[in-house]
Design a protein around this motif. Structure first.
Motif, PDB file in Angstrom:
ATOM      1  N   UNK A 186       0.826  -1.202   0.000  1.00  0.00           N
ATOM      2  CA  UNK A 186       0.000   0.000   0.000  1.00  0.00           C
ATOM      3  C   UNK A 186       0.861   1.253   0.000  1.00  0.00           C
ATOM      4  N   UNK A 187       1.973   1.209   0.752  1.00  0.00           N
ATOM      5  CA  UNK A 187       2.874   2.360   0.747  1.00  0.00           C
ATOM      6  C   UNK A 187       3.455   2.570  -0.641  1.00  0.00           C
ATOM      7  N   UNK A 188       3.790   1.490  -1.294  1.00  0.00           N
ATOM      8  CA  UNK A 188       4.333   1.625  -2.643  1.00  0.00           C
ATOM      9  C   UNK A 188       3.304   2.275  -3.563  1.00  0.00           C
ATOM     10  N   UNK A 189       2.046   1.852  -3.469  1.00  0.00           N
ATOM     11  CA  UNK A 189       1.009   2.464  -4.303  1.00  0.00           C
ATOM     12  C   UNK A 189       0.881   3.961  -3.999  1.00  0.00           C
ATOM     13  N   UNK A 190       0.871   4.287  -2.703  1.00  0.00           N
ATOM     14  CA  UNK A 190       0.728   5.696  -2.316  1.00  0.00           C
ATOM     15  C   UNK A 190       1.921   6.503  -2.816  1.00  0.00           C
ATOM     16  N   UNK A 191       3.122   5.985  -2.575  1.00  0.00           N
ATOM     17  CA  UNK A 191       4.333   6.707  -2.963  1.00  0.00           C
ATOM     18  C   UNK A 191       4.402   6.861  -4.480  1.00  0.00           C
ATOM     19  N   UNK A 192       4.126   5.793  -5.202  1.00  0.00           N
ATOM     20  CA  UNK A 192       4.178   5.877  -6.663  1.00  0.00           C
ATOM     21  C   UNK A 192       3.169   6.909  -7.171  1.00  0.00           C
TER      22      UNK A 192
END
Lengths: 127, 127
Positions: free
Chosen positions: A58-64
């Motif tokens: 989820x962090x990767x999705x948010x950061x991307x």
DNA sequence: ACACTTATTACTACTAACTCACAATAAGGC
DNA sequence: GCCTTATTGTGAGTTAGTAGTAATAAGTGT
């Protein structure tokens, strides 16, 4: 513990310039995209976890999503493929996508040059 | 009980010509796509259920996929949209998609004609 | 008209690729 | 070092389907 220092500082400076906090998650995602351009979120997660194992999807999705909005990353969405990300945002290049294996290759725009399409090889499956 | 007879017979003949059995599900799906071109599977299901209430979503997916493979329907997949279907398969027209509401409009190919782009109105949201 | 074969449809999971709401954590200014 | 609030983590929910198998019925032959 000093590997990636140059890249990290550059990314950190860019984040600060955009008023964003410099977090290890963002640095890990940026480094992963830089190491593996044209990768989907899932591969970026896997790559980033090699240096930050506790990172979540989820962090990767948010950061991307956030970094894409800032134009620090570029997202493109080939048909029948998850979204792919790259760090090359300063120009307006194209992407050649192999219809058989999905591999992506950058194709520079030829502004100011005559297009020179010479057949130098194939764009066939590498896997 | 005799409404839609002409269309039904035509579709039935086309199905037989492809060696497919003529079922009420296929006829309902074909009629629904004809009534609502450029529609996603979900809308086609809803429309087809008005004449065949017991139809299921999975059957619609199967039927749409099969009829698309037979080229009795055409599927196109705009970005950030589910696949849309239409019955107009005999030519090679384009689709203009409103970036604001997603409405789709057919645009004929102008083979043999000079392209005549005259501004006759707008392609703006209807909802 | 009736049986029969197998194409077709329905039902029940299951999946990919996300998005959302909210609680927990930690970055950077003071 | 503290404190505020941006950021991240956790867990559930969504969309647009696909897969596997059981039930049904279309069309063929008699």
């Amino acid at each position: 513990m000093m590997e990636h220092f140059d890249g990290q500082e550059a990314w950190a400076a860019a984040l600060r310039a955009h008023g964003r906090r410099v977090t290890k998650q963002r640095l890990a995602v940026l480094a992963a995209v830089e190491r593996h351009p044209h990768s989907p979120a899932e591969s970026i997660l896997a790559a980033a976890r090699s240096e930050l194992p506790e990172l979540t999807a989820q962090s990767v999705y948010v950061v991307l999503g956030d970094l894409t909005d800032l134009h620090m990353l570029r997202r493109f969405e080939p048909p029948h493929s998850p979204a792919l990300y790259e760090t090359r945002v300063g120009d307006n290049h194209h992407h050649a996508i192999c219809i058989s294996c999905g591999r992506v290759e950058d194709v520079d725009c030829a502004v100011g040059h005559a297009p020179a399409l010479r057949r130098t090889g194939t764009l066939m499956p590498s896997r």
